[in-house]
Write a protein that holds these residues in place. Structure first.
Motif, short mmCIF file in Angstrom:
data_model
loop_
_atom_site.label_atom_id
_atom_site.label_comp_id
_atom_site.label_asym_id
_atom_site.label_seq_id
_atom_site.Cartn_x
_atom_site.Cartn_y
_atom_site.Cartn_z
N LEU A 1 -2.76 -34.17 80.45
CA LEU A 1 -1.40 -34.54 80.12
C LEU A 1 -0.68 -35.20 81.30
N ARG B 1 -0.92 -33.52 71.03
CA ARG B 1 -1.40 -34.90 70.94
C ARG B 1 -1.30 -35.42 69.51
N LEU C 1 4.26 -31.87 81.22
CA LEU C 1 3.52 -30.67 81.59
C LEU C 1 4.21 -29.98 82.77
N VAL D 1 -2.58 -28.26 73.50
CA VAL D 1 -2.63 -29.67 73.89
C VAL D 1 -3.10 -30.53 72.72
N GLU E 1 -5.44 -25.28 75.84
CA GLU E 1 -6.16 -26.48 75.39
C GLU E 1 -5.96 -26.72 73.89
N LEU F 1 -5.97 -30.61 81.87
CA LEU F 1 -5.47 -30.60 80.49
C LEU F 1 -5.29 -32.02 79.95
#
Length: 471
Positions: free
Chosen positions: A169, A139, A147, A135, A132, A167
């Protein structure tokens, strides 16, 4: 000299190199224009195994323990007739320390220099806190992300991949890097995210030239940018580390436009920094690789430090043109100037070829001279020596100063060619290994003969054996 190569074994790559002019096929497109796909993820999720699957060979080192891959490694790959650059990275952990932090640093740079990212997650474990965190960083980068749920070895394991929707994505692509299951669909989706030509990390051939202002903290990089623009473009403070994010500015110096990039200071031990300073150091290294010429700013009022030498080495290792700028010259007394010259001779002897400018960003004294040195460095960086002239030079050099005899054998240079520019790269065909000292001697004489002011030079040697005659 080329006639002497006829009796030696040459492979297809040698022949292509010697031919000089050839029509480019997809396989022969230069790496600098190919789109870049970075593979990232936390440790031990199978990134290197996936890289080997894409390459179709066991190129990346794989072991069933986390942390085997440490550096970011670039490979040339191809799928469906389309070539691209694949970057393998080490495991990414947000709270790593020591060597683990340096591994994460390389992964950060890989994302900065990529056109798209493949984020690999272990489907058998599911999303973790580290995933996480990754991620969030992806971003912020703004890069397209695919992913990939790895270790889905059978249809019944696909339910594990479904948990990765959390997640945020999009759809996870279930693959088995070990067995190849689903890798084709994954590659189709990944290549759909890539542009035809890379948009990052490459060296532009047109438009304003890109200049990175680099150096250790508090040497006056931001002040130099303000002096060049004539405005308070960036925040300047006596506190070291004021600049965090690279700042781009289009300026005119010496009658031509340049894109100056003000960067954060490169600290002595990047892996020991935390928070914003850590990421600032990563972006600075990425800015060097994206630039064409780097201006290393050194505080002339202070002794040359290990950090200054390390920054210079970073630029040379990246193969960028180099200008050394000594700031705060208004604070340098006569006695300090004497010692500074001795320090330059001792500490920076490996870059005597780099243009030098003494200036004061505070008073703008001699700042206008920077443009001339930038143009000189770029000219040296892009210099190409005709093959005929190069080999005439090498013949005279070898005749006057032959390689020393080692073990009863004396290596002989058969032929030489300049394989590339930006930076200049020379390939020498020889009958034996050329010692490092002799290669440095060749480099020094190349500079004396052809210039290459402000540019590093790469010299590689290909040892070729004489073809045996059939009896």
């Amino acid at each position: 000299m080329r006639a002497g190569l006829e009796g030696y074994d040459l492979d297809d790559e040698d022949a292509a190199l010697l031919s000089g002019v050839r029509e480019l096929t997809p396989d022969e497109l230069p790496d600098s224009v190919l789109p870049v796909l970075a593979v990232v993820g936390r440790p031990n999720v199978g990134k290197s195994t996936l890289v080997n699957r894409v390459l179709g060979r066991r190129e990346a080192v794989v072991q069933d323990t986390p942390g085997v891959t440490r550096d970011r490694v670039r490979y040339r790959a191809e799928w469906a007739g389309r070539p691209f650059i694949l970057v393998d990275t080490g495991g990414w952990e947000h709270d790593a320390r020591g060597i683990g932090a340096r591994v994460a640093e390389q992964a950060e740079i890989a994302v900065e220099l990529a056109d798209a990212v493949v984020f690999v997650v272990d489907a058998t474990v599911g999303p973790t806190d580290t995933d996480e965190r990754v991620v969030q960083v992806l971003r912020r980068s703004g890069k397209p992300v695919l992913l990939v749920a790895n270790k889905v070895d059978s249809p019944r394991d696909e339910a594990d991949a479904a948990t990765l929707w959390s997640l945020g994505l999009g759809e996870p692509y279930p693959v088995s890097a070990l067995h190849g299951r689903g890798s084709g669909d994954m590659l189709d989706a990944a290549l759909a995210l890539l542009p035809e030509v890379t948009a990052v990390g490459g060296v532009p051939s047109t438009g304003p030239r890109r200049v990175a202002l680099v150096g250790k903290p508090n040497v006056g990089k931001s002040s130099l940018l303000n002096a060049v623009t004539g405005t308070d473009r960036v925040v300047v403070d006596d506190v070291a580390g004021t600049t965090r994010d690279p700042v781009d500015e289009l300026v005119e110096v010496g009658g031509r436009p340049w894109v100056f990039v003000d960067t954060a200071g490169i600290r002595r031990r990047v892996h020991q920094t935390q928070g914003a300073d850590f990421y600032a150091s990563l972006r600075t290294q990425a800015a060097i690789e994206k630039a064409e010429v780097a201006v290393v700013v050194i505080d002339a009022s202070q002794p040359i430090a290990e950090q200054d030498i390390r920054v210079v080495q970073n630029v040379v290792d990246a193969g960028r043109a180099l200008v050394v700028a000594y700031n705060k010259w208004d604070l340098v007394e006569e006695e300090r100037r004497f010692y500074l010259e001795r320090e330059i001779e001792r500490e920076l002897v490996q870059i005597t070829w780099a243009p030098r400018v003494n200036f004061s960003a505070l008073t703008r004294w001699h700042v206008d001279r920077l443009g001339k040195h930038l143009a000189t460095a770029l000219e040296g960086w892009e210099t190409r020596v005709p093959t005929g002239r190069l080999n005439a030079f090498l013949g005279e050099l070898a005749a006057a100063h032959p390689h020393p005899v080692r073990g009863g054998k004396q290596p002989r240079i058969l032929f030489g060619t300049q394989a590339d520019t930006r930076p200049p790269r020379f390939v020498l065909f020889a009958t034996g290994f050329l010692e490092a000292g002799y290669r440095r001697f060749i480099e020094r004489r190349l500079r004396e003969e052809f210039g290459f002011v402000g540019s590093p030079i790469e010299i590689s040697v290909r040892v070729r054996e004489k073809r045996r005659r059939d009896r």
